[in-house]
Motif scaffolding. Structure first.
Motif, PDB file in Angstrom:
ATOM      1  N   GLY A 193       0.826  -1.196   0.000  1.00 10.62           N
ATOM      2  CA  GLY A 193       0.000   0.000   0.000  1.00 10.62           C
ATOM      3  C   GLY A 193       0.861   1.246   0.000  1.00 10.62           C
ATOM      4  N   VAL A 194       0.365   2.288   0.633  1.00  9.80           N
ATOM      5  CA  VAL A 194       1.051   3.573   0.685  1.00  9.80           C
ATOM      6  C   VAL A 194       1.825   3.693   1.991  1.00  9.80           C
ATOM      7  CG1 VAL A 194       0.752   6.076   0.594  1.00  9.80           C
ATOM      8  CG2 VAL A 194      -0.759   4.601  -0.714  1.00  9.80           C
ATOM      9  N   SER A 195       3.053   4.184   1.902  1.00  7.16           N
ATOM     10  CA  SER A 195       3.842   4.474   3.098  1.00  7.16           C
ATOM     11  C   SER A 195       4.401   5.892   2.989  1.00  7.16           C
ATOM     12  CB  SER A 195       4.977   3.450   3.263  1.00  7.16           C
ATOM     13  OG  SER A 195       5.871   3.521   2.168  1.00  7.16           O
ATOM     14  N   ASP A 219       0.501   1.347  15.708  1.00  4.04           N
ATOM     15  CA  ASP A 219       1.584   0.373  15.636  1.00  4.04           C
ATOM     16  C   ASP A 219       1.087  -0.995  15.173  1.00  4.04           C
ATOM     17  OD1 ASP A 219       3.707  -1.572  16.491  1.00  4.04           O
ATOM     18  OD2 ASP A 219       4.610   0.263  17.240  1.00  4.04           O
ATOM     19  N   SER A 220       1.717  -1.524  14.122  1.00  2.00           N
ATOM     20  CA  SER A 220       1.440  -2.857  13.554  1.00  2.00           C
ATOM     21  C   SER A 220       0.059  -2.969  12.912  1.00  2.00           C
ATOM     22  CB  SER A 220       1.623  -3.959  14.605  1.00  2.00           C
ATOM     23  OG  SER A 220       0.643  -3.875  15.622  1.00  2.00           O
ATOM     24  N   ILE A 221      -0.610  -1.829  12.659  1.00  2.00           N
ATOM     25  CA  ILE A 221      -1.958  -1.837  12.081  1.00  2.00           C
ATOM     26  C   ILE A 221      -1.922  -1.295  10.657  1.00  2.00           C
ATOM     27  CG2 ILE A 221      -4.309  -0.946  12.286  1.00  2.00           C
ATOM     28  CD1 ILE A 221      -3.880  -0.701  15.291  1.00  2.00           C
ATOM     29  N   GLU A 222      -2.550  -2.026   9.744  1.00  2.00           N
ATOM     30  CA  GLU A 222      -2.698  -1.583   8.364  1.00  2.00           C
ATOM     31  C   GLU A 222      -4.103  -1.004   8.200  1.00  2.00           C
ATOM     32  OE1 GLU A 222      -1.047  -3.864   4.738  1.00  2.00           O
ATOM     33  OE2 GLU A 222      -3.198  -4.351   4.779  1.00  2.00           O
ATOM     34  N   PHE A 223      -4.181   0.222   7.663  1.00  2.00           N
ATOM     35  CA  PHE A 223      -5.457   0.930   7.586  1.00  2.00           C
ATOM     36  C   PHE A 223      -6.007   0.963   6.163  1.00  2.00           C
ATOM     37  CE2 PHE A 223      -3.344   2.752  11.305  1.00  2.00           C
ATOM     38  CZ  PHE A 223      -4.360   2.679  12.246  1.00  2.00           C
ATOM     39  N   ASN A 224      -7.323   1.102   6.085  1.00  2.00           N
ATOM     40  CA  ASN A 224      -8.007   1.385   4.832  1.00  2.00           C
ATOM     41  C   ASN A 224      -8.633   2.762   4.997  1.00  2.00           C
ATOM     42  OD1 ASN A 224      -9.836   1.569   2.651  1.00  2.00           O
ATOM     43  ND2 ASN A 224     -10.004  -0.652   2.541  1.00  2.00           N
ATOM     44  N   TRP A 225      -8.120   3.732   4.252  1.00  2.00           N
ATOM     45  CA  TRP A 225      -8.562   5.123   4.429  1.00  2.00           C
ATOM     46  C   TRP A 225      -8.823   5.756   3.069  1.00  2.00           C
ATOM     47  CZ3 TRP A 225      -6.051  10.306   4.670  1.00  2.00           C
ATOM     48  CH2 TRP A 225      -6.810  11.237   5.405  1.00  2.00           C
ATOM     49  N   HIS A 226     -10.088   6.148   2.829  1.00  2.00           N
ATOM     50  CA  HIS A 226     -10.484   6.756   1.557  1.00  2.00           C
ATOM     51  C   HIS A 226     -10.056   5.905   0.369  1.00  2.00           C
ATOM     52  CE1 HIS A 226     -11.959  10.262   3.590  1.00  2.00           C
ATOM     53  NE2 HIS A 226     -10.777  10.590   4.069  1.00  2.00           N
ATOM     54  N   GLY A 227     -10.205   4.595   0.515  1.00  2.00           N
ATOM     55  CA  GLY A 227      -9.891   3.690  -0.572  1.00  2.00           C
ATOM     56  C   GLY A 227      -8.423   3.361  -0.740  1.00  2.00           C
ATOM     57  N   LYS A 228      -7.583   3.871   0.155  1.00  2.00           N
ATOM     58  CA  LYS A 228      -6.152   3.599   0.082  1.00  2.00           C
ATOM     59  C   LYS A 228      -5.727   2.696   1.237  1.00  2.00           C
ATOM     60  CE  LYS A 228      -4.865   7.951  -2.159  1.00  2.00           C
ATOM     61  NZ  LYS A 228      -4.035   9.170  -2.058  1.00  2.00           N
ATOM     62  N   VAL A 229      -4.824   1.769   0.938  1.00  2.00           N
ATOM     63  CA  VAL A 229      -4.248   0.932   1.976  1.00  2.00           C
ATOM     64  C   VAL A 229      -3.031   1.659   2.553  1.00  2.00           C
ATOM     65  CG1 VAL A 229      -3.095  -1.251   2.505  1.00  2.00           C
ATOM     66  CG2 VAL A 229      -5.022  -1.206   0.898  1.00  2.00           C
ATOM     67  N   ILE A 230      -3.080   1.941   3.842  1.00  2.00           N
ATOM     68  CA  ILE A 230      -1.962   2.592   4.540  1.00  2.00           C
ATOM     69  C   ILE A 230      -1.155   1.491   5.204  1.00  2.00           C
ATOM     70  CG2 ILE A 230      -1.269   4.330   6.214  1.00  2.00           C
ATOM     71  CD1 ILE A 230      -2.938   5.426   3.871  1.00  2.00           C
ATOM     72  N   GLU A 231       0.065   1.290   4.757  1.00  2.00           N
ATOM     73  CA  GLU A 231       0.885   0.205   5.273  1.00  2.00           C
ATOM     74  C   GLU A 231       1.119   0.341   6.770  1.00  2.00           C
ATOM     75  OE1 GLU A 231       3.596  -1.427   1.597  1.00  2.00           O
ATOM     76  OE2 GLU A 231       4.523  -0.070   3.029  1.00  2.00           O
ATOM     77  N   ALA A 232       1.287  -0.792   7.434  1.00  2.00           N
ATOM     78  CA  ALA A 232       1.566  -0.800   8.867  1.00  2.00           C
ATOM     79  C   ALA A 232       2.944  -0.189   9.136  1.00  2.00           C
ATOM     80  CB  ALA A 232       1.505  -2.217   9.411  1.00  2.00           C
ATOM     81  N   SER A 233       3.070   0.464  10.270  1.00  2.00           N
ATOM     82  CA  SER A 233       4.357   0.984  10.739  1.00  2.00           C
ATOM     83  C   SER A 233       4.577   0.460  12.150  1.00  2.00           C
ATOM     84  CB  SER A 233       4.374   2.515  10.717  1.00  2.00           C
ATOM     85  OG  SER A 233       3.318   3.032  11.517  1.00  2.00           O
ATOM     86  N   PHE A 234       5.824   0.514  12.607  1.00  2.00           N
ATOM     87  CA  PHE A 234       6.174  -0.126  13.870  1.00  2.00           C
ATOM     88  C   PHE A 234       7.035   0.824  14.706  1.00  2.00           C
ATOM     89  CE2 PHE A 234       5.504  -3.143  10.518  1.00  2.00           C
ATOM     90  CZ  PHE A 234       4.640  -4.077  11.085  1.00  2.00           C
ATOM     91  N   TRP A 235       6.542   1.172  15.893  1.00  2.00           N
ATOM     92  CA  TRP A 235       7.197   2.184  16.718  1.00  2.00           C
ATOM     93  C   TRP A 235       7.577   1.676  18.102  1.00  2.00           C
ATOM     94  CZ3 TRP A 235       8.428   6.409  14.007  1.00  2.00           C
ATOM     95  CH2 TRP A 235       7.738   6.622  12.806  1.00  2.00           C
ATOM     96  N   SER A 236       6.737   0.904  18.727  1.00  2.00           N
ATOM     97  CA  SER A 236       6.957   0.337  20.073  1.00  2.00           C
ATOM     98  C   SER A 236       6.847   1.372  21.183  1.00  2.00           C
ATOM     99  CB  SER A 236       8.320  -0.368  20.172  1.00  2.00           C
ATOM    100  OG  SER A 236       8.427  -1.404  19.237  1.00  2.00           O
ATOM    101  N   VAL A 237       7.430   2.551  20.999  1.00  2.00           N
ATOM    102  CA  VAL A 237       7.386   3.610  22.016  1.00  2.00           C
ATOM    103  C   VAL A 237       7.155   4.948  21.324  1.00  2.00           C
ATOM    104  CG1 VAL A 237       8.976   2.387  23.546  1.00  2.00           C
ATOM    105  CG2 VAL A 237       9.876   4.063  21.923  1.00  2.00           C
TER     106      VAL A 237
END
Length: 261
Positions: A193-195, A219-237
């Protein structure tokens, strides 16, 4: 059936209750404060016990729904408010581990993002630096994460407190809607998706700050927003991604001692 984000917040609340009524056995000597216990609870509820980052745990998530659930978590909101108050001190903590010595971060060693493909886990991979909000009393969430994941972040540890320039232009990401909006404002095509195009973001901002509430929300969640897939990101803190060098001073910090036998 409860949603993924509801389960995550339930885990946060249960760990917070446990930590409020237990004695910590840590890799160093110190007694956590109330806000540090909230930080520990968040750190240890982001991922299941058997997993440690870089795994997409939820997909096709609706950011509006996620934010609505998160905004009903009183304990997380308290942590976030305390965090934002601490952030006004202008002190950021930078840590490094597994090196014999550390001269600390410097302008000479800093690299502003120049390659849009330089990305790993949703963050710049070979440029920028990452800090955590600190205070005169403690080194913040990144420090707490390191001491609870010593099997990954090997000794020796070095920490520096950095003072931010007053004119640093920062964007605060405080929700999943904020994150999706930011990604779509500075997009690059990723694998699924989009990053974030961090090069484009660096043209407008000196730093991007991910709050504790945002960490719980994205964190670790992939979103569907306005028809676009928002790739998961990872932060922990909670994290500030510095895309430009905006520090006026730095001081190495003496870390608490290891427990005695």
């Amino acid at each position: 059936m409860e949603s993924f984000i509801e389960n995550r917040l339930n885990e946060f609340n249960s760990k917070l209750i446990r930590y409020d009524n237990s004695t910590f056995e840590l890799a160093i000597q110190f007694e956590p404060t109330t806000i540090q216990k909230r930080m520990f609870a968040l750190i240890n509820s982001i991922y299941p016990e058997a997993e440690l980052g870089q795994t997409v745990l939820d997909s096709d998530a609706d950011p509006e729904f996620v934010d609505d659930v998160v905004n009903h978590s009183n304990e997380l909101l308290k942590l976030n408010e305390e965090h934002l108050a601490r952030r006004r001190s202008g002190i950021q903590s930078w840590m490094v581990s597994g090196r014999a010595t550390s001269p600390g971060p410097s302008l000479q060693k800093f690299n502003t993002p120049t390659d849009p493909s330089d990305s790993w886990a949703g963050k710049p991979a070979k440029s920028a630096i990452f800090t955590s909000v600190a205070s005169p009393e403690d080194l913040g969430m990144w420090f707490l994460y390191v001491i609870t994941h010593e099997h990954i972040y090997t000794r020796p540890w070095f920490a520096w407190n950095l003072e931010i320039e007053e004119k640093a232009k920062q964007l605060i990401v405080d929700s999943s809607m904020d994150w999706c909006s930011f990604v779509c404002r500075f997009p690059r095509q990723g694998i699924s998706g989009v990053s974030v195009n961090w090069v484009a973001a660096a043209e407008e901002y000196d730093a991007i700050h991910i709050t504790p509430k945002a960490v719980a929300s994205i964190d670790s969640i992939e979103f569907n927003w306005h028809g676009k897939v928002i790739e998961a990101s990872f932060w922990s803190v909670e994290t500030t991604v510095w895309l430009r060098w905006k520090f006026r001073a730095g001081k190495q910090i003496t870390l608490p001692a290891e427990p005695t036998a």
